[in-house]
Design an enzyme around this catalytic site. Structure first.
Site, PDB file in Angstrom:
ATOM      1  N   TRP A 161      13.277  41.607  10.108  1.00  0.00           N
ATOM      2  CA  TRP A 161      13.078  41.943  11.517  1.00  0.00           C
ATOM      3  C   TRP A 161      14.428  41.670  12.183  1.00  0.00           C
ATOM      4  O   TRP A 161      14.852  40.521  12.295  1.00  0.00           O
ATOM      5  CB  TRP A 161      11.976  41.073  12.102  1.00  0.00           C
ATOM      6  CG  TRP A 161      11.543  41.469  13.478  1.00  0.00           C
ATOM      7  CD1 TRP A 161      10.593  42.386  13.816  1.00  0.00           C
ATOM      8  CD2 TRP A 161      12.044  40.948  14.724  1.00  0.00           C
ATOM      9  NE1 TRP A 161      10.470  42.464  15.183  1.00  0.00           N
ATOM     10  CE2 TRP A 161      11.338  41.597  15.765  1.00  0.00           C
ATOM     11  CE3 TRP A 161      13.002  40.003  15.062  1.00  0.00           C
ATOM     12  CZ2 TRP A 161      11.571  41.336  17.107  1.00  0.00           C
ATOM     13  CZ3 TRP A 161      13.244  39.739  16.404  1.00  0.00           C
ATOM     14  CH2 TRP A 161      12.528  40.405  17.405  1.00  0.00           C
ATOM     15  N   LYS A 186       4.360  39.585  14.091  1.00  0.00           N
ATOM     16  CA  LYS A 186       3.126  38.819  14.256  1.00  0.00           C
ATOM     17  C   LYS A 186       3.440  37.374  14.616  1.00  0.00           C
ATOM     18  O   LYS A 186       2.821  36.786  15.480  1.00  0.00           O
ATOM     19  CB  LYS A 186       2.303  38.882  12.967  1.00  0.00           C
ATOM     20  CG  LYS A 186       0.988  38.117  13.034  1.00  0.00           C
ATOM     21  CD  LYS A 186       0.005  38.790  13.964  1.00  0.00           C
ATOM     22  CE  LYS A 186      -1.277  38.016  14.141  1.00  0.00           C
ATOM     23  NZ  LYS A 186      -1.997  38.445  15.346  1.00  0.00           N
ATOM     24  N   ARG A 200       3.723  40.831   9.548  1.00  0.00           N
ATOM     25  CA  ARG A 200       4.635  39.985  10.306  1.00  0.00           C
ATOM     26  C   ARG A 200       5.594  40.808  11.167  1.00  0.00           C
ATOM     27  O   ARG A 200       6.192  40.279  12.092  1.00  0.00           O
ATOM     28  CB  ARG A 200       5.436  39.091   9.357  1.00  0.00           C
ATOM     29  CG  ARG A 200       4.564  38.111   8.587  1.00  0.00           C
ATOM     30  CD  ARG A 200       5.370  37.371   7.551  1.00  0.00           C
ATOM     31  NE  ARG A 200       6.319  36.454   8.141  1.00  0.00           N
ATOM     32  CZ  ARG A 200       6.042  35.241   8.552  1.00  0.00           C
ATOM     33  NH1 ARG A 200       4.811  34.788   8.442  1.00  0.00           N
ATOM     34  NH2 ARG A 200       6.963  34.457   9.063  1.00  0.00           N
ATOM     35  N   HIS A 202       0.201  43.087  48.292  1.00  0.00           N
ATOM     36  CA  HIS A 202       1.522  42.460  48.448  1.00  0.00           C
ATOM     37  C   HIS A 202       2.601  43.226  47.688  1.00  0.00           C
ATOM     38  O   HIS A 202       3.671  42.688  47.445  1.00  0.00           O
ATOM     39  CB  HIS A 202       1.458  40.995  48.012  1.00  0.00           C
ATOM     40  CG  HIS A 202       0.462  40.213  48.812  1.00  0.00           C
ATOM     41  ND1 HIS A 202       0.697  39.842  50.114  1.00  0.00           N
ATOM     42  CD2 HIS A 202      -0.790  39.794  48.514  1.00  0.00           C
ATOM     43  CE1 HIS A 202      -0.363  39.198  50.576  1.00  0.00           C
ATOM     44  NE2 HIS A 202      -1.296  39.165  49.622  1.00  0.00           N
ATOM     45  N   GLU A 233       1.664  46.659  24.058  1.00  0.00           N
ATOM     46  CA  GLU A 233       2.075  46.329  22.686  1.00  0.00           C
ATOM     47  C   GLU A 233       1.858  47.478  21.714  1.00  0.00           C
ATOM     48  O   GLU A 233       2.703  47.766  20.889  1.00  0.00           O
ATOM     49  CB  GLU A 233       1.208  45.176  22.146  1.00  0.00           C
ATOM     50  CG  GLU A 233       1.619  43.813  22.510  1.00  0.00           C
ATOM     51  CD  GLU A 233       0.828  42.779  21.720  1.00  0.00           C
ATOM     52  OE1 GLU A 233      -0.391  42.661  21.945  1.00  0.00           O
ATOM     53  OE2 GLU A 233       1.433  42.108  20.875  1.00  0.00           O
ATOM     54  N   GLU A 246      -3.981  40.081  29.853  1.00  0.00           N
ATOM     55  CA  GLU A 246      -4.186  40.313  28.425  1.00  0.00           C
ATOM     56  C   GLU A 246      -4.441  41.802  28.135  1.00  0.00           C
ATOM     57  O   GLU A 246      -3.909  42.360  27.174  1.00  0.00           O
ATOM     58  CB  GLU A 246      -5.354  39.439  27.929  1.00  0.00           C
ATOM     59  CG  GLU A 246      -5.753  39.621  26.484  1.00  0.00           C
ATOM     60  CD  GLU A 246      -4.645  39.344  25.483  1.00  0.00           C
ATOM     61  OE1 GLU A 246      -3.587  38.850  25.862  1.00  0.00           O
ATOM     62  OE2 GLU A 246      -4.840  39.672  24.299  1.00  0.00           O
ATOM     63  N   ASN A 273      14.842  33.995   6.699  1.00  0.00           N
ATOM     64  CA  ASN A 273      14.093  34.213   7.929  1.00  0.00           C
ATOM     65  C   ASN A 273      14.562  33.155   8.917  1.00  0.00           C
ATOM     66  O   ASN A 273      14.546  31.969   8.591  1.00  0.00           O
ATOM     67  CB  ASN A 273      12.583  34.061   7.644  1.00  0.00           C
ATOM     68  CG  ASN A 273      11.753  34.073   8.915  1.00  0.00           C
ATOM     69  OD1 ASN A 273      12.205  34.506   9.967  1.00  0.00           O
ATOM     70  ND2 ASN A 273      10.525  33.575   8.817  1.00  0.00           N
ATOM     71  N   GLY A 274      15.013  33.568  10.087  1.00  0.00           N
ATOM     72  CA  GLY A 274      15.493  32.600  11.078  1.00  0.00           C
ATOM     73  C   GLY A 274      16.795  33.089  11.674  1.00  0.00           C
ATOM     74  O   GLY A 274      17.151  34.264  11.551  1.00  0.00           O
ATOM     75  N   CYS A 281      10.571  38.177   9.845  1.00  0.00           N
ATOM     76  CA  CYS A 281      10.927  38.388   8.440  1.00  0.00           C
ATOM     77  C   CYS A 281       9.926  37.765   7.467  1.00  0.00           C
ATOM     78  O   CYS A 281       9.408  36.682   7.697  1.00  0.00           O
ATOM     79  CB  CYS A 281      12.277  37.771   8.143  1.00  0.00           C
ATOM     80  SG  CYS A 281      13.564  38.322   9.247  1.00  0.00           S
ATOM     81  N   LYS A 293      -2.111  44.035  25.720  1.00  0.00           N
ATOM     82  CA  LYS A 293      -2.637  44.752  24.553  1.00  0.00           C
ATOM     83  C   LYS A 293      -2.195  46.209  24.599  1.00  0.00           C
ATOM     84  O   LYS A 293      -1.736  46.754  23.609  1.00  0.00           O
ATOM     85  CB  LYS A 293      -4.178  44.719  24.514  1.00  0.00           C
ATOM     86  CG  LYS A 293      -4.865  43.486  24.018  1.00  0.00           C
ATOM     87  CD  LYS A 293      -4.671  43.139  22.590  1.00  0.00           C
ATOM     88  CE  LYS A 293      -3.433  42.363  22.348  1.00  0.00           C
ATOM     89  NZ  LYS A 293      -3.434  40.951  22.545  1.00  0.00           N
TER      90      LYS A 293
HETATM   91  C1  AGP Z   1      -0.428  39.088  20.910  1.00  0.00           C
HETATM   92  O1  AGP Z   1      -1.047  40.320  20.882  1.00  0.00           O
HETATM   93  C2  AGP Z   1       0.981  39.100  20.686  1.00  0.00           C
HETATM   94  N1  AGP Z   1       1.356  39.802  19.533  1.00  0.00           N
HETATM   95  C3  AGP Z   1       1.799  37.869  21.020  1.00  0.00           C
HETATM   96  O2  AGP Z   1       1.878  37.839  22.400  1.00  0.00           O
HETATM   97  C4  AGP Z   1       1.328  36.492  20.515  1.00  0.00           C
HETATM   98  O3  AGP Z   1       0.141  36.128  21.138  1.00  0.00           O
HETATM   99  C5  AGP Z   1       2.427  35.455  20.777  1.00  0.00           C
HETATM  100  O4  AGP Z   1       3.580  35.825  20.077  1.00  0.00           O
HETATM  101  C6  AGP Z   1       2.026  34.049  20.410  1.00  0.00           C
HETATM  102  O5  AGP Z   1       1.755  33.939  19.057  1.00  0.00           O
HETATM  103  P1  AGP Z   1       1.013  32.674  18.465  1.00  0.00           P
HETATM  104  O6  AGP Z   1      -0.355  32.644  19.043  1.00  0.00           O
HETATM  105  O7  AGP Z   1       1.029  32.890  16.987  1.00  0.00           O
HETATM  106  O8  AGP Z   1       1.815  31.474  18.880  1.00  0.00           O
END
Ligand code: AGP
Length: 609
Positions: free
Chosen positions: A74, A604, A27, A505, A489, A482, A100-101, A2, A486
């Site tokens: 959110w 974000k 965000r 395995h 996501e 990673e 937010n929270g 949020c 990516k």
């Molecule tokens: C990365 O592409 C992601 N959106 C997510 O995994 C992110 O890295 C994770 O939420 C941690 O965020 P931070 O680095 O702000 O703590």
């Protein structure tokens, strides 16, 4: 998650609020809303969907006034719809609040308030707050907010207004980020700096359990008991243009292309290549203190966790200190063993990730020294750490982290070299050699970016497949994780990363025509083993995209597509092999017509557990 913005001043609030919300879009959100006071008249508009929809609706209704709050939601409690969108009212419609929270005891509070005659309209946890404030309101908004918040458990950043006090904007925070933007004849509340940077660079970071009362000419900070707090504003150094797309189609693409400059900046700030020296300014521990630690625990989420895994390889290799890497969301639930002889490293781009913050607090509680590797100055994680190693990546707006990741990896490489150096395990000559190669990385990154067309073509070729597997070995294994993260996501394609040795395995059973395997196999001692894994996949007619070092001519006959990265030492190679992975994910997502910068369901900065 949020986004909050609040404004009190002399100008019309709505355009400022909408612009601010737009700058918080990164965000992640699924609905938006605004409430403005015009004298004693409160007007509110909220819609499910994007800010554009809210702003189109606002064009049809005139909402005037110079005091207002706005929000991007959110969803946590209740689906994204107009009713659950913020701001929420009390029973009388005199109080409007954004949050937010998560209010963890909302069910209990709601039941009690209902017994007292309060009526609720939404499914949200947030709605208990305006009703609690209504209950305690006796003519002073911040006093009522204090009493209400003493009853609420969980995390919050809030902004609230009341028709009886049409020149006052009140905010408070605990666990979720909130800043005050200090203007001239106007003041702001916001979740993050980009929302207000075109208005002011002077910012006050609100601490947990503080309440803020703003008028256009005054700022009062107090704790939950009403005790006044004095805090000077901090000047924000970066410019709003850094948070704009600058001609790129998406923030993510811009941020991928910024990586050579980011690595160059880190090297300039932290190394003296000629002398073979590395500095880790900000760590706040002397070499003598660092040498006393028995072990290191790294904790982080998502992409930052993958950077932590690379940190583990490198610190153990160069400094021979035992390292353990934990996903922050699990850390405090597994009775971790640590004490004052443990160095705890929290890794976070945003510095606001709730789980990483909780892990950090757990580590502190157990006596560990806490250092963070972080990108955002003044963020909660940096404020709660004993030392901070900043990553200098600049603002990262795309939800999919790219430049923050390479900055974290580069920082870990330097930290590992520094620790190896002070332990006497790395001689000056070896250090110089590594730093000399490291200095070439920005140039090598540029070379990869110059050949991005090949990656784009590869993405187009495979974009219709329904599954991707990423495999690698050694220090590139975290890049397999990673690369898969990516892709899933931003393209919503199922993707998994594995250590290549794990294929037999289980995962090899998945190989079939709808799956692509991305094999990360740069020049390294494990190369031959990677080649065997690639052959095994080929024998099962798997489609393989190989990322290999320039000059590798033998791989071609075993794979469907070959992407090249310049040669470098194995320990530096993740900084190069990750670029094709990022670009592959980006172009597949674009080919599939996805919202690259704001992928569905993602935020974000994940400020709730
Ligand atoms: C990365 O592409 C992601 N959106 C997510 O995994 C992110 O890295 C994770 O939420 C941690 O965020 P931070 O680095 O702000 O703590």
């Amino acid at each position: 998650m949020c986004g909050i913005i609040g404004y009190v001043g002399k100008d019309e609030a709505v355009p400022i609020l909408i612009k601010g919300l737009t700058r918080l879009e990164y965000r992640g959100y699924d609905s938006a809303g605004v409430a403005v006071l015009d004298g004693n008249v409160m007007r509110r508009l909220k819609t499910a969907g994007k800010i554009k929809r809210l702003s189109d609706c606002l064009k049809k209704t005139s909402i005037n006034g110079t005091l207002g709050i706005a929000h991007t939601r959110w969803a946590t409690h209740g689906i994204p719809n107009n009713i659950n969108a913020h701001p929420h009212y009390d029973c009388t419609g005199a109080i409007a609040l954004v949050h937010n929270g998560i209010i963890e005891n909302c069910d209990e509070l709601k039941a009690q308030l209902k017994k007292e005659g309060h009526k609720f309209l939404s499914e949200t946890d947030t709605e208990v707050l305006p009703h609690l404030i209504e209950k305690y309101y006796k003519g002073n908004l911040e006093a009522a907010v204090r009493r209400a918040l003493k009853n609420a458990h969980g995390s919050y950043a809030i902004a609230v207004i009341h028709t009886n006090e049409p020149d006052k904007l009140v905010g408070a925070k605990c666990g979720s980020p909130l800043i005050v933007g200090v203007g001239k004849g106007e003041n702001f509340l916001a979740s993050d700096c980009p929302a207000i940077l075109d208005k002011t660079r002077k910012v006050i970071f609100v601490e947990d359990r503080e309440v803020i009362a703003l008028t256009k000419d005054s700022i009062e900070i107090s704790d939950l008991n009403g005790k006044r707090v004095n805090r000077k504003p901090t000047a924000i150094e970066w410019d709003i243009s850094q948070a704009e797309k600058g001609g790129f189609a998406h923030f993510m693409l811009k941020e991928i292309y910024e990586q050579p400059r980011v690595i160059h900046k880190i090297l300039s700030a932290r190394t003296n290549v000629r002398k073979g020296q590395v500095k880790v300014d900000g760590i706040n521990l002397t070499p003598k203190q660092l040498l006393k630690f028995d072990n290191i625990i790294i904790s982080a989420c998502g992409t930052a966790y993958h950077a932590g895994l690379i940190g583990e390889y490198l610190i153990e290799k160069f400094a021979r200190i035992p390292v353990e890497v934990d996903v922050s969301s699990e850390f405090r639930y597994r009775s971790p063993i640590l004490d004052k002889r443990t160095l705890f490293i929290a890794v976070s781009q945003s510095g606001e990730t709730a789980d990483t913050l909780a892990a950090l607090r757990e580590a502190k509680k157990n006596g560990a020294k806490v250092v963070s590797i972080c990108n955002v100055a003044g963020s909660t994680i940096t404020r709660e750490s004993d030392g901070v190693i900043y990553t200098y990546a600049g603002p990262e707006i795309g939800v999919a982290s790219t430049k923050a990741y390479t900055a974290q990896v580069a920082t870990f490489i330097l930290l590992a070299l520094y620790l190896g150096g002070i332990k006497g395990l790395l001689g000056r000559r070896q250090m110089k050699n590594l730093l000399n190669e490291f200095e070439m990385i920005p140039e090598h990154m540029d070379e990869i970016l110059d050949e991005a067309e090949a990656i784009k073509n590869c993405a187009k070729k495979y974009s219709k497949l329904s599954c991707f597997m990423y495999i690698a070995r050694g220090v590139n294994f975290p890049n397999a994780l990673e690369g898969a993260l990516k892709l899933k996501e931003i393209s919503y394609i199922h993707a998994e990363g594995y250590g290549a040795g794990e294929m037999k395995h289980g995962p090899i059973a998945l190989i079939e025509e709808n799956m692509a395997v991305v094999a990360i196999a740069p020049q390294a001692p494990t190369y031959e083993k990677m080649l065997s894994n690639i052959r095994e996949i080929r024998a099962r007619e798997g489609k393989i995209i190989a990322i290999v070092s320039e000059g590798d001519s033998s791989i071609k006959k075993h794979v469907s597509t070959t992407l090249y990265v310049p040669k470098t030492q194995e320990v530096l190679s993740p900084l190069l092999t990750v670029l094709p992975l990022q670009l592959l994910a980006y172009h597949v997502a674009v080919a599939r017509g996805r919202d690259v910068d704001q992928p569905r369901n993602l935020a974000k900065s994940v400020t709730v557990e």
